[in-house]
Design an enzyme around this catalytic site. Structure first.
Site, PDB file in Angstrom:
ATOM      1  CB  THR A 252      -0.926   0.011   1.238  1.00 14.74           C
ATOM      2  OG1 THR A 252      -1.834   1.110   1.130  1.00 14.74           O
ATOM      3  CG2 THR A 252      -0.131   0.135   2.535  1.00 14.74           C
ATOM      4  CB  SER A 253       0.329   4.759  -0.928  1.00 10.71           C
ATOM      5  OG  SER A 253      -0.275   4.516  -2.159  1.00 10.71           O
TER       6      SER A 253
ATOM      7  CG  HIS B 250      12.929  35.050  42.955  1.00 15.72           C
ATOM      8  ND1 HIS B 250      11.833  34.288  42.620  1.00 15.72           N
ATOM      9  CD2 HIS B 250      13.659  34.304  43.827  1.00 15.72           C
ATOM     10  CE1 HIS B 250      11.888  33.132  43.259  1.00 15.72           C
ATOM     11  NE2 HIS B 250      12.987  33.106  43.987  1.00 15.72           N
TER      12      HIS B 250
ATOM     13  CB  SER C  14      18.088  51.437  15.166  1.00 14.41           C
ATOM     14  OG  SER C  14      16.999  52.334  15.051  1.00 14.41           O
TER      15      SER C  14
ATOM     16  CG  ASN D  33      19.079  46.218  18.053  1.00  8.50           C
ATOM     17  OD1 ASN D  33      19.189  46.913  19.062  1.00  8.50           O
ATOM     18  ND2 ASN D  33      18.530  46.657  16.936  1.00  8.50           N
TER      19      ASN D  33
ATOM     20  CB  SER E  67      -1.540  12.365   3.882  1.00 13.29           C
ATOM     21  OG  SER E  67      -0.773  12.504   2.709  1.00 13.29           O
ATOM     22  CB  THR E  68      -2.119  17.543   4.388  1.00 16.00           C
ATOM     23  OG1 THR E  68      -1.716  18.820   3.917  1.00 16.00           O
ATOM     24  CG2 THR E  68      -2.959  17.709   5.652  1.00 16.00           C
TER      25      THR E  68
ATOM     26  NE  ARG F  36       1.798  15.696   1.096  1.00 14.52           N
ATOM     27  CZ  ARG F  36       2.294  15.085   0.022  1.00 14.52           C
ATOM     28  NH1 ARG F  36       3.456  15.494  -0.472  1.00 14.52           N
ATOM     29  NH2 ARG F  36       1.648  14.087  -0.548  1.00 14.52           N
TER      30      ARG F  36
END
Length: 445
Positions: A118-119, A167, A291, A299, A336-337, A340
């Site tokens: 089967t697939s 803290h 910037s 940054n 299946s989707t 991917r």
């Protein structure tokens, strides 16, 4: 870079993720399918009880394997053209191979391409192998680069005392080296898990019971055949399944990568805060702009980029983790989707690791700032003071030091004057008089 690509993985970040193309592109997926169909046929021919196909000679095997070893984009496009008609991806591969077999003189074996499969027998192996190979060849080496640079810096700064923050408040001093080693230890634990992780694959027919296999050729021990074939691929045989692989083992690997992402996000946030505190300085990169309006800015973009990619990667992994192990009765197509996107998730995880490496290579400790923080928070050594008092039998040691220091800013002189009032053995009093935040770092790792 193709500026018309929709996904940033294939657009803005293509240079950092293109290594994954050979594992997760549509062409790569098709190549894995072709490889599996060829190797399955070779395995059938090798099976002594499958008398319908003679064992291939060394040259014949070489010719067959060359179909996927020389597989190129033109071949993939040819299969996609067939799929446009069949609307079935795996069947398109079978028809492509039929044409190839005619060209190569293997017409008599055409009916045994995809025999009794089967697939999902092909697809589950293709997806699992592609993820495993991408982990081994690209992702794990990159994570090890993170560990390598952390180890290098941990050793370099193993004796560099710094102020801790619990803290968000000044706490017992530590060393920069030890704090980096914490992340090394966490990452190495997950690396070991990934390296030893067993990926499962299934090859057992339409609903997982070898029905077509056994009905057509009952002389073959199909459980053993499947076990041997899946082992040959480097996977753990999954004999008990429905039509689909439950993907439990694949999902477990997603969880490990997600955990690595969480660790790296923690590191990125810590580095961001250390930079903000000024105890790390960022190396000026000539020609870079921080910037569009504030010319002075440098940054911590790599650590911020890493943190952002963790969010994307783990959102995708969480979706895969939640959905893939679930399939209605013997099979539905909703997974299946989803599957991917495993390569997209791992690509974002790769970006996390690469940005961490880039960020670590752009920072150096600000020794002056680190020393200033320690000198200006002498109250952090009162932990040592109350512990010495406890050692000498003082039952209200904690309360006594709490009254001295809680919510207060102590200078070295304040500390020394208080120590002078204590009734302690000379050796302990001298030890306290010599104590500074810089020297109060416990064991050196």
């Amino acid at each position: 870079m193709n500026l018309e690509n929709i996904s940033p993985i294939d657009g803005r970040y293509q240079k950092d993720t293109e290594e994954f193309s050979k594992f997760f592109s549509e062409s790569a997926l098709i190549r894995y399918r072709v490889m599996l169909e060829i190797e399955y046929l070779i395995a059938l021919a090798k099976e002594k009880n499958f008398v319908q196909v003679k064992n291939f000679s060394k040259e014949e095997k070489k010719t067959l394997r060359n179909i996927y070893q020389s597989f190129n984009l033109d071949d993939a496009e040819q299969i996609k053209t067939i799929e446009d008609v069949t609307k079935h991806d795996v069947k398109a591969v079978e028809y492509f191979l039929q044409t190839k077999f005619v060209e190569l003189g293997f017409e008599e074996f055409i009916s045994f391409i995809h025999f009794a499969l089967t697939s999902e027998d092909i697809n589950n192996l293709a997806y699992t192998l592609s993820f495993k190979h991408a982990l081994q060849k690209v992702y794990l080496p990159q994570i090890k680069k993170v560990v390598e640079i952390l180890l290098l810096q941990a050793n370099q700064y193993k004796n560099l005392a710094m102020l801790s923050m619990t803290h968000g408040q000044p706490a017992t001093p530590t060393t920069l080296g030890k704090e980096l080693l914490v992340y090394v230890n966490r990452l190495e634990r997950q690396i070991k898990k990934l390296e030893s992780h067993s990926f499962a694959g299934k090859l057992n027919g339409a609903v997982g019971n070898f029905a077509a296999h056994h009905f057509a050729v009952p002389e073959v021990d199909w459980k053993k055949f499947s076990t041997d074939f899946v082992n040959f691929l480097g996977l753990e045989p999954l004999l008990l399944s429905t039509q689909v692989n439950s993907y439990d083992s694949l999902v477990e690997s997603f969880m490990i990568v997600s955990h690595i992402n969480i660790i790296l996000s923690d590191l990125a946030k810590d580095m961001w805060l250390y930079i903000s505190r000024g105890i790390f300085s960022q190396v000026v990169q000539e020609n870079e702009v921080g910037s569009s309006t504030m010319p002075h800015k440098i940054n911590p973009i790599n650590f911020e980029n890493a943190e952002g990619n963790v969010s994307i990667a783990n959102s995708l992994f969480n979706c895969l983790i939640d959905k893939l192990p679930q399939s209605r009765m013997q099979r539905d197509l909703s997974g299946s989707t989803i599957i991917r996107n495993q390569g997209v998730a791992l690509a974002h995880a790769l970006l996390v690791a690469k940005n961490i490496v880039k960020g670590l290579n752009k920072v150096i400790p600000n020794i002056e700032k680190i020393k200033s923080e320690l000198d200006n928070n002498f109250e952090v050594v009162t932990e040592a003071l109350q512990t010495i008092l406890r050692k000498n039998g003082n039952r209200d040691a904690y309360e006594k030091i709490k009254n001295l220091s809680r919510g207060k800013h102590l200078t070295r002189q304040d500390f020394l004057e208080f120590v002078e009032t204590l009734d302690l053995p000379l050796v302990d009093k001298v030890k306290l008089q010599m104590l500074t935040p810089e020297s109060y770092t416990g064991l050196i790792f």
